[in-house]
Enzyme design. Sequence first.
Site, PDB file in Angstrom:
ATOM      1  N   THR A 109      -1.634 -34.902 -10.153  1.00 36.01           N
ATOM      2  CA  THR A 109      -2.459 -33.772 -10.577  1.00 36.01           C
ATOM      3  C   THR A 109      -3.916 -33.951 -10.154  1.00 36.01           C
ATOM      4  O   THR A 109      -4.347 -35.035  -9.776  1.00 36.01           O
ATOM      5  CB  THR A 109      -2.395 -33.591 -12.104  1.00 36.01           C
ATOM      6  OG1 THR A 109      -2.933 -34.745 -12.740  1.00 36.01           O
ATOM      7  CG2 THR A 109      -0.963 -33.371 -12.578  1.00 36.01           C
ATOM      8  N   ASP A 110      -4.657 -32.843 -10.254  1.00 38.45           N
ATOM      9  CA  ASP A 110      -6.093 -32.909  -9.983  1.00 38.45           C
ATOM     10  C   ASP A 110      -6.834 -32.711 -11.310  1.00 38.45           C
ATOM     11  O   ASP A 110      -6.225 -32.709 -12.378  1.00 38.45           O
ATOM     12  CB  ASP A 110      -6.507 -31.878  -8.926  1.00 38.45           C
ATOM     13  CG  ASP A 110      -6.214 -30.442  -9.332  1.00 38.45           C
ATOM     14  OD1 ASP A 110      -5.996 -30.163 -10.543  1.00 38.45           O
ATOM     15  OD2 ASP A 110      -6.198 -29.567  -8.441  1.00 38.45           O
ATOM     16  N   PHE A 111      -8.126 -32.520 -11.248  1.00 33.59           N
ATOM     17  CA  PHE A 111      -8.920 -32.418 -12.469  1.00 33.59           C
ATOM     18  C   PHE A 111      -8.519 -31.236 -13.345  1.00 33.59           C
ATOM     19  O   PHE A 111      -8.778 -31.219 -14.534  1.00 33.59           O
ATOM     20  CB  PHE A 111     -10.422 -32.353 -12.135  1.00 33.59           C
ATOM     21  CG  PHE A 111     -10.839 -31.030 -11.544  1.00 33.59           C
ATOM     22  CD1 PHE A 111     -11.326 -30.015 -12.349  1.00 33.59           C
ATOM     23  CD2 PHE A 111     -10.730 -30.803 -10.169  1.00 33.59           C
ATOM     24  CE1 PHE A 111     -11.695 -28.797 -11.801  1.00 33.59           C
ATOM     25  CE2 PHE A 111     -11.099 -29.592  -9.626  1.00 33.59           C
ATOM     26  CZ  PHE A 111     -11.584 -28.590 -10.445  1.00 33.59           C
ATOM     27  N   SER A 112      -7.859 -30.233 -12.780  1.00 27.86           N
ATOM     28  CA  SER A 112      -7.445 -29.063 -13.551  1.00 27.86           C
ATOM     29  C   SER A 112      -6.197 -29.341 -14.389  1.00 27.86           C
ATOM     30  O   SER A 112      -5.865 -28.567 -15.277  1.00 27.86           O
ATOM     31  CB  SER A 112      -7.141 -27.890 -12.608  1.00 27.86           C
ATOM     32  OG  SER A 112      -5.943 -28.139 -11.873  1.00 27.86           O
ATOM     33  N   GLY A 113      -5.496 -30.437 -14.075  1.00 29.40           N
ATOM     34  CA  GLY A 113      -4.253 -30.745 -14.778  1.00 29.40           C
ATOM     35  C   GLY A 113      -3.025 -30.185 -14.082  1.00 29.40           C
ATOM     36  O   GLY A 113      -1.901 -30.425 -14.500  1.00 29.40           O
TER      37      GLY A 113
END
Length: 148
Positions: free
Chosen positions: A28-32
């Site tokens: 995942t990235d920072f957005s989830g």
Amino acid sequence: MVLEETAGDRGTRSGDHAHVVRVYYEDTDFSGFVYHASYLRFLERGRTEFLRVLAGDQSELHRAARGLVFVVRRMSLDFARPAGMDDLLTVLTRTLDLRGASMRLAQEVRREGDLLVAADVTVACVRDGRAVRLPDALRARLAPPDAA
């Protein structure tokens, strides 16, 4: 055609190969949500397991076929919906078309039946850096179920 089941995988009546993956934090990235490039790894795993069921272990195939390898030549992706942490995803893979030295595959990443990502992938058969014709025995196993 129903493909043989392997750990975490299943065949379907349509000839699709299904490989199940779980989304981990690292995907995942920072957005989830799953980072777009993580889908490339999921699709690669699906293609690898598809080939394992139909043609055996790729390293054995490489040895037996004197250095034969598969390389992605072209890939187009359509992102429809995001996946998130802990989602259980199914990567479906099927052969669309076989040419002399390449095969075209359709892949989908789904969550509980919902389409998340669709991929159209062209894979080339290569030996010593040059395209080579798919061996006949391998071609027969990789042929689409509706091929005559």
